[in-house]
Design a protein around this motif. Structure first.
Motif, mmCIF file in Angstrom:
data_model
loop_
_atom_site.group_PDB
_atom_site.id
_atom_site.type_symbol
_atom_site.label_atom_id
_atom_site.label_comp_id
_atom_site.label_asym_id
_atom_site.label_seq_id
_atom_site.Cartn_x
_atom_site.Cartn_y
_atom_site.Cartn_z
ATOM 1 N N ASP A 31 29.607 41.792 34.878
ATOM 2 C CA ASP A 31 30.429 42.900 35.378
ATOM 3 C C ASP A 31 30.162 44.197 34.632
ATOM 4 O OD1 ASP A 31 31.664 41.160 37.169
ATOM 5 O OD2 ASP A 31 33.182 40.576 35.695
ATOM 6 N N ASP B 2 40.067 48.759 34.179
ATOM 7 C CA ASP B 2 40.379 47.342 34.312
ATOM 8 C C ASP B 2 39.258 46.688 35.123
ATOM 9 O OD1 ASP B 2 41.372 44.827 35.335
ATOM 10 O OD2 ASP B 2 43.369 45.478 34.720
ATOM 11 N N GLU C 28 38.884 43.745 36.379
ATOM 12 C CA GLU C 28 39.289 42.974 37.561
ATOM 13 C C GLU C 28 39.592 43.899 38.746
ATOM 14 O OE1 GLU C 28 39.119 39.699 37.740
ATOM 15 O OE2 GLU C 28 38.313 39.759 35.691
ATOM 16 N N LYS C 29 40.241 45.016 38.470
ATOM 17 C CA LYS C 29 40.521 45.979 39.540
ATOM 18 C C LYS C 29 39.230 46.570 40.087
ATOM 19 C CE LYS C 29 45.049 47.412 37.705
ATOM 20 N NZ LYS C 29 45.830 48.541 37.146
ATOM 21 N N LYS D 138 36.284 45.142 40.101
ATOM 22 C CA LYS D 138 35.596 44.110 40.882
ATOM 23 C C LYS D 138 36.198 44.000 42.282
ATOM 24 C CE LYS D 138 34.812 40.136 38.961
ATOM 25 N NZ LYS D 138 35.017 38.908 38.157
#
Length: 742
Positions: free
Chosen positions: A118, A477, A479-480, A482
């Protein structure tokens, strides 16, 4: 063979025999245990690399500001990474085929195990079109588990292999950034259990062949030292594996040479005394018992002094110093155990033939070859004592003055830490020349959520912070990000718009705290970047209500340097006090310990002066680490005082029968050869540190090697005996010897 009268021991044929009993059987029993455990421990020696920790967290204390920030930021990340990059370069400019291949390489590198996929960024192209870079962070910690150094190195190698197989063979591919340099640092220690140990053993074998003039005898002290190394490796592995102590690459390197060098020193002293006693005892076991009893006090005092001196590193702020203390102390303790049990048992068991072709006979005399030259030196010292010690003192003062002004201990950048030029150094130079130097390793600010705007405004105005959009931003963030990427079908634009990410992608505050990344204008490990971190801390600490703390790679380097200076100023006086106490107890005097410590400190100062000259004008090093003076001091003073212990315990023994001035000369004559030989062995083993391509270890190795030779040749051979002879019996004040005959 020419003979001279012995300086100690009973007349030949004396019926007085050393008493045997439970102490002898205890030594034999411990020797057997040491043999088996040392042999078993050899298998752990190669495993030590598996438990090494060479990252900044292994060096810094929990109280360091960068450590506190790292602990805070870990709450916002499932995966903690080490910044790194891969650089692609073609002198004539990158072709369209190169750029397409680099894009394929980026995808391939992101799929490598150990890479934070990521965090892999789009390809950057330099303005002149010759260089491209891809940010490829390595996973340092995941789900609370820290990745081992060997796994980091393997991941980096896999990343480079993936890049190289994706592009043309004539396109240059190099690692860069903290990740690449850290892996280069880890790779530098790969020779520890092969190259370093092999060269050290070869050096010791050659020296022992010259010292003993025997093709057989050298095997016994060297084999004993290897047993001690195996035993200490096993103990250290178990303790480090259970988190009781931390083992770094530099600690392991120093452990190897310390055990080999100190072990050979102890063996030389014991074997020398054993050889003397064989001239007075027909039974070799009786000779060894007497030799063991006579040499044990000096060897024991030496080991205790070194162990306590090393354990003083426990007062250090740096975890690396705290770990080096017990690691090296365990090495010395295991060495002492083996050399005082297995070695004497093995030597006495095999008989006199090990000294072939110069087997000692029972004749009540000792070899002139051993003491003749040193007898003449002792005679000169006694005849010209005052000019001798004054001349030696002046020489040491001149050596100090010659180069102390050239000794720079302001620290080294990561690139300057290598004596060779690994690919990561070349890659970093290319990156710095073509891209924003501070990119990829920002300063990390942990602050209260309510103070974010004020902190961003304050940080943006600090000199050394990169200017322009996106330089000071709240952390994204992952995860956000992604989820947003998936909503666009997973397509990553090659050129992202400048500026910070939308606030909707920022990390959510945890416990009222959040994280801000501050891009620096200079390379993360440069002096300019460290100065920027200092300015950031001064500025952000003053922001009301923010409780802002500054961490990151540059801050960690700064904290290591600050702690090194603190440790040096604190530990050096403590070591001197401890050594004084040990010497006072051993010699039962107060003036002699003061003289010995003063001479060793003077020798240390002279060594620093010589190091300053050689580091700058001969080796052309960029400087020295802040911790260099402390390491040099601990090893030089703790080990250098050994030789004075060996000398003065014998002088005290001779003084009780012959008086102080005669005792000084007799002690010098009888110990001169063995102590000088021991000094040469120790100097040779520490000089071997230079085979590892790290400036810090090369500098420590040179300093200890030169300092030990200076100590044995000038301080212990001339300065100490000449000064003691000039002063006379007052050196033993306040013991009874100060009032005895002289």
């Amino acid at each position: 063979m020419t003979r001279v009268e012995s300086m100690s021991g009973p007349p030949a044929g004396d019926d007085t025999r050393p008493r045997r009993g439970w102490p002898v059987f205890t030594v034999v029993a411990i020797a057997i245990v040491a043999f088996f455990l040392g042999g078993l421990g050899g298998s752990f020696q190669g495993k030590l690399a598996e438990i090494q920790k060479n990252d900044n967290a292994s060096y810094l204390p929990a109280s360091a500001e960068s450590t506190v920030v790292a602990n805070e930021t870990a709450k916002f990340l499932k995966v903690e990474t080490i910044p790194g990059a891969v650089v692609f370069h073609r002198d004539g400019g990158l072709t369209d085929a190169d750029k397409a291949a680099i894009d394929r390489a980026r995808v391939s590198m992101a799929s490598v195990e150990g890479v934070d996929a990521d965090g892999v960024t789009p390809t950057q192209i330099s303005t002149d079109g010759t260089t491209a870079s891809v940010f490829v962070p390595l996973i340092a910690k995941q789900d609370g588990t820290t990745v081992q150094g060997t796994d980091l190195a393997a991941a980096e190698q896999d990343v480079l292999a993936a890049a190289q197989t994706s592009v043309a063979s004539d396109l240059e591919v190099l690692p860069a950034g903290p990740g690449g340099l850290l892996v280069a640092f880890i790779d530098a220690f790969e020779g520890l259990d092969s190259t370093l140990l092999g060269v050290a053993l070869l050096v010791v074998i050659l020296i022992l062949l010259v010292v003993y003039r025997s093709p057989i005898l050298w095997f016994f002290p060297l084999f004993s030292a290897l047993l001690a190394l195996g035993l200490s490796s096993m103990v250290i592995y178990v303790l480090a594996d259970h988190g009781i102590l931390t083992l770094t690459g530099q600690s392991q390197g120093i452990l190897f040479v310390l055990v080999i060098g100190a072990g050979t020193d102890y063996a030389l002293l014991l074997i020398s005394r054993y050889r003397e006693e064989l001239h007075f005892h027909d039974n070799r076991f009786d000779a060894m018992i007497k030799a063991w009893k006579e040499s044990a006090p000096a060897i024991t005092a030496s080991a205790i002094t070194v162990i306590i001196g090393l354990l003083c590193l426990g007062f250090s702020q740096l975890n690396s110093n705290k770990s080096l203390g017990p690691v090296a102390a365990i090495g010395i303790a295991c060495t002492y155990l083996v050399m005082m049990t297995f070695l004497p048992v093995a030597l006495s068991a095999v008989g006199r033939w090990v000294f072939w072709p110069r087997k000692p006979k029972v004749d009540g005399a000792t070899d002139l070859a051993t003491h003749g030259m040193w007898g003449r030196i002792a005679e000169f010292v006694g005849r010209r004592d005052r000019p001798a010690w004054i001349g030696a003192t002046v020489l040491l003062a001149v050596l100090f003055a010659v180069g102390i002004g050239s000794l720079q201990t302001s620290g080294l950048t990561a690139s300057e830490n290598f004596t060779n030029e690994p690919d990561a150094v070349d890659g970093q130079a290319l990156y710095d020349a073509n891209f924003d130097q501070g990119a990829g390793a920002p300063a990390v600010v942990a602050t209260s959520a309510s103070g974010v705007d004020a902190v961003i405004a304050a940080a943006s105005g600090v000199e050394g912070v990169r200017q322009g959009p996106g330089s000071v931003c709240v952390q994204v963030d992952i995860e956000k990000a992604k989820a947003l990427l998936q909503s666009f079908g997973g397509n990553v634009p090659q050129q992202l718009p400048p500026g910070c990410a939308p606030t909707t992608l920022n990390v959510a505050p945890i416990d009222g705290r959040t994280v801000i990344n501050v891009a620096l204008a200079d390379s993360y490990d440069s002096p300019e970047a460290l100065q920027t971190v200092e300015r950031l801390r001064d500025t952000l600490h003053a922001v009301p209500g923010a409780d802002a703390l500054v961490g990151g790679s540059s801050a960690a380097t700064l904290d290591v340097q600050t702690a090194s200076v603190h440790d040096r100023n604190l530990i050096i006086p403590i070591v001197l006090v401890v050594i004084f106490i040990v010497l006072a107890i051993l010699l039962r005097a107060l003036l002699t310990p003061l003289i010995l410590i003063a001479t060793v400190v003077l020798s240390f100062a002279a060594t620093l002066g010589v190091c300053g000259f050689f580091f700058t004008h001969v080796f052309h090093f960029a400087g020295a680490d802040q911790s260099f003076p402390l390491f040099a001091f601990v090893f030089l003073v703790a080990l250098g005082i050994d030789y004075n212990i060996f000398l003065m315990t014998r002088v005290r023994e001779e003084t009780q029968e012959h008086g102080t001035r005669s005792g000084v000369l007799r002690g010098l004559a009888v110990t001169g050869g063995v102590i000088t030989s021991a000094g040469v062995v120790l100097a040779g083993t520490f000089a071997v540190l230079g085979v590892l391509p790290l400036v810090f270890l090369a500098e420590v190795g040179f300093a200890v090697a030169f300092g030990v030779l200076l100590d044995t040749i000038v301080v212990r051979s001339v300065l100490v005996p000449a000064l003691s002879h000039d002063i006379g019996k007052p050196i033993w004040w306040p013991s009874a010897l100060a009032r005895a005959k002289d």
